[in-house]
Design a protein around this motif. Sequence first.
Motif, short mmCIF file in Angstrom:
data_model
loop_
_atom_site.label_atom_id
_atom_site.label_comp_id
_atom_site.label_asym_id
_atom_site.label_seq_id
_atom_site.Cartn_x
_atom_site.Cartn_y
_atom_site.Cartn_z
N MET A 98 -10.91 3.41 -2.92
CA MET A 98 -11.17 4.74 -3.49
C MET A 98 -9.98 5.22 -4.32
O MET A 98 -10.15 5.81 -5.39
N GLN A 99 -8.77 4.95 -3.83
CA GLN A 99 -7.57 5.33 -4.57
C GLN A 99 -7.49 4.59 -5.89
O GLN A 99 -7.17 5.17 -6.93
N ALA A 100 -7.82 3.30 -5.87
CA ALA A 100 -7.80 2.52 -7.11
C ALA A 100 -8.85 3.02 -8.09
O ALA A 100 -8.59 3.09 -9.30
N ALA A 101 -10.02 3.39 -7.59
CA ALA A 101 -11.08 3.90 -8.47
C ALA A 101 -10.68 5.22 -9.11
O ALA A 101 -11.04 5.49 -10.26
N GLY A 102 -9.92 6.03 -8.41
CA GLY A 102 -9.47 7.30 -8.98
C GLY A 102 -8.33 7.15 -9.95
O GLY A 102 -8.31 7.76 -11.02
N THR A 103 -7.36 6.32 -9.60
CA THR A 103 -6.17 6.20 -10.44
C THR A 103 -6.42 5.41 -11.72
O THR A 103 -5.69 5.58 -12.68
N VAL A 104 -7.43 4.57 -11.75
CA VAL A 104 -7.68 3.80 -12.96
C VAL A 104 -8.27 4.67 -14.07
O VAL A 104 -8.26 4.29 -15.24
N LEU A 105 -8.73 5.85 -13.73
CA LEU A 105 -9.35 6.72 -14.74
C LEU A 105 -8.35 7.40 -15.65
O LEU A 105 -8.64 7.64 -16.81
N PHE A 106 -7.17 7.76 -15.13
CA PHE A 106 -6.22 8.44 -16.00
C PHE A 106 -5.06 7.51 -16.34
O PHE A 106 -4.75 6.58 -15.60
N TYR A 107 -4.46 7.77 -17.46
CA TYR A 107 -3.52 6.84 -18.09
C TYR A 107 -2.33 6.47 -17.20
O TYR A 107 -1.95 5.31 -17.12
N GLY A 112 -2.03 6.29 -14.03
CA GLY A 112 -2.32 5.69 -12.74
C GLY A 112 -2.77 4.25 -12.76
O GLY A 112 -3.17 3.72 -11.72
N THR A 113 -2.70 3.58 -13.89
CA THR A 113 -3.24 2.22 -13.95
C THR A 113 -2.44 1.24 -13.09
O THR A 113 -3.03 0.35 -12.48
N ASN A 114 -1.13 1.37 -13.03
CA ASN A 114 -0.34 0.48 -12.17
C ASN A 114 -0.62 0.73 -10.70
O ASN A 114 -0.70 -0.21 -9.90
N ALA A 115 -0.80 1.99 -10.32
CA ALA A 115 -1.14 2.32 -8.94
C ALA A 115 -2.50 1.72 -8.57
O ALA A 115 -2.70 1.27 -7.45
N ALA A 116 -3.42 1.73 -9.51
CA ALA A 116 -4.74 1.14 -9.26
C ALA A 116 -4.62 -0.37 -9.03
O ALA A 116 -5.24 -0.91 -8.10
N LEU A 117 -3.82 -1.03 -9.83
CA LEU A 117 -3.64 -2.47 -9.69
C LEU A 117 -3.03 -2.81 -8.32
O LEU A 117 -3.53 -3.67 -7.60
N TRP A 118 -1.98 -2.11 -7.93
CA TRP A 118 -1.31 -2.41 -6.66
C TRP A 118 -2.15 -1.97 -5.46
O TRP A 118 -2.08 -2.60 -4.40
N SER A 119 -2.97 -0.95 -5.63
CA SER A 119 -3.87 -0.55 -4.55
C SER A 119 -4.91 -1.64 -4.30
O SER A 119 -5.25 -1.95 -3.15
N LEU A 120 -5.42 -2.24 -5.37
CA LEU A 120 -6.38 -3.33 -5.22
C LEU A 120 -5.74 -4.57 -4.59
O LEU A 120 -6.36 -5.25 -3.78
N ILE A 121 -4.50 -4.85 -4.96
CA ILE A 121 -3.80 -5.98 -4.37
C ILE A 121 -3.59 -5.75 -2.88
O ILE A 121 -3.81 -6.64 -2.05
N SER A 165 0.82 -1.21 0.00
CA SER A 165 0.00 0.00 0.00
C SER A 165 0.86 1.26 0.00
O SER A 165 0.53 2.24 -0.69
N LEU A 166 1.93 1.25 0.75
CA LEU A 166 2.84 2.40 0.77
C LEU A 166 3.45 2.62 -0.61
O LEU A 166 3.50 3.76 -1.10
N THR A 167 3.86 1.55 -1.26
CA THR A 167 4.42 1.65 -2.61
C THR A 167 3.36 2.12 -3.61
O THR A 167 3.63 3.00 -4.44
N ALA A 168 2.16 1.57 -3.52
CA ALA A 168 1.08 1.97 -4.44
C ALA A 168 0.69 3.43 -4.23
O ALA A 168 0.40 4.15 -5.19
N SER A 169 0.70 3.89 -3.00
CA SER A 169 0.31 5.27 -2.72
C SER A 169 1.36 6.26 -3.20
O SER A 169 1.02 7.32 -3.75
N VAL A 170 2.63 5.93 -3.02
CA VAL A 170 3.69 6.79 -3.55
C VAL A 170 3.61 6.80 -5.07
O VAL A 170 3.77 7.85 -5.71
N TYR A 171 3.34 5.64 -5.66
CA TYR A 171 3.19 5.57 -7.11
C TYR A 171 1.98 6.40 -7.56
O TYR A 171 2.04 7.06 -8.61
N ALA A 172 0.89 6.40 -6.80
CA ALA A 172 -0.30 7.19 -7.16
C ALA A 172 0.01 8.68 -7.12
O ALA A 172 -0.45 9.43 -8.00
N VAL A 173 0.78 9.12 -6.14
CA VAL A 173 1.17 10.53 -6.07
C VAL A 173 2.04 10.88 -7.27
O VAL A 173 1.85 11.92 -7.92
#
Length: 155
Positions: A107-116, A118-127, A14-22
């Motif tokens: 919620m983070q995954a739902a937001g990041t999957v919308l823009f190009y 952020g798709t990896n951040a969405a995947l790792w947030s769901l995991i 989650s820490l890695t996915a969140s940094v990736y989302a930022v």
Amino acid sequence: MGKLIWHELSRYISLTASVYAVWASFWGFFFRKFFWDFIGGILRSPGGLQPSPKFAIFITVIVKFPIVQIATMALGFVMVALEYPLPILKGTAIQRSIALRVVLLIMQAAGTVLFYQGTNAALWSLIAAMFYIRALALREKMEAAIRNKGRVGEA
């Protein structure tokens, strides 16, 4: 061999996915692209694939005004503050809540999957959310919750 501690594993993911989302949100400011624009798009000879008019709201909040990127960046900073706890949050019920983290990660995954970007951040947030759900199913407690057991009103 030791026992796998699911909430610790999901904390690191989650820490890695969140940094990736930022980071993805930062790049999303400069290269704005709605990821799902190819669904129902119109192929034009000069100009390539144009998004369908049905997705005008997404084009507005992602491409014209980066509202989704700003919200995702803010949520990513909140998740980093929870996972790598700020001193003000350390030991609080908010910081110990696994269920809150699951909701915020979805919620983070739902937001990041919308823009190009952020798709990896969405995947790792769901995991990470799935691993936190596994920790909840196994009734795991965070270390701070175990240390604070029986303490009432002490700061």
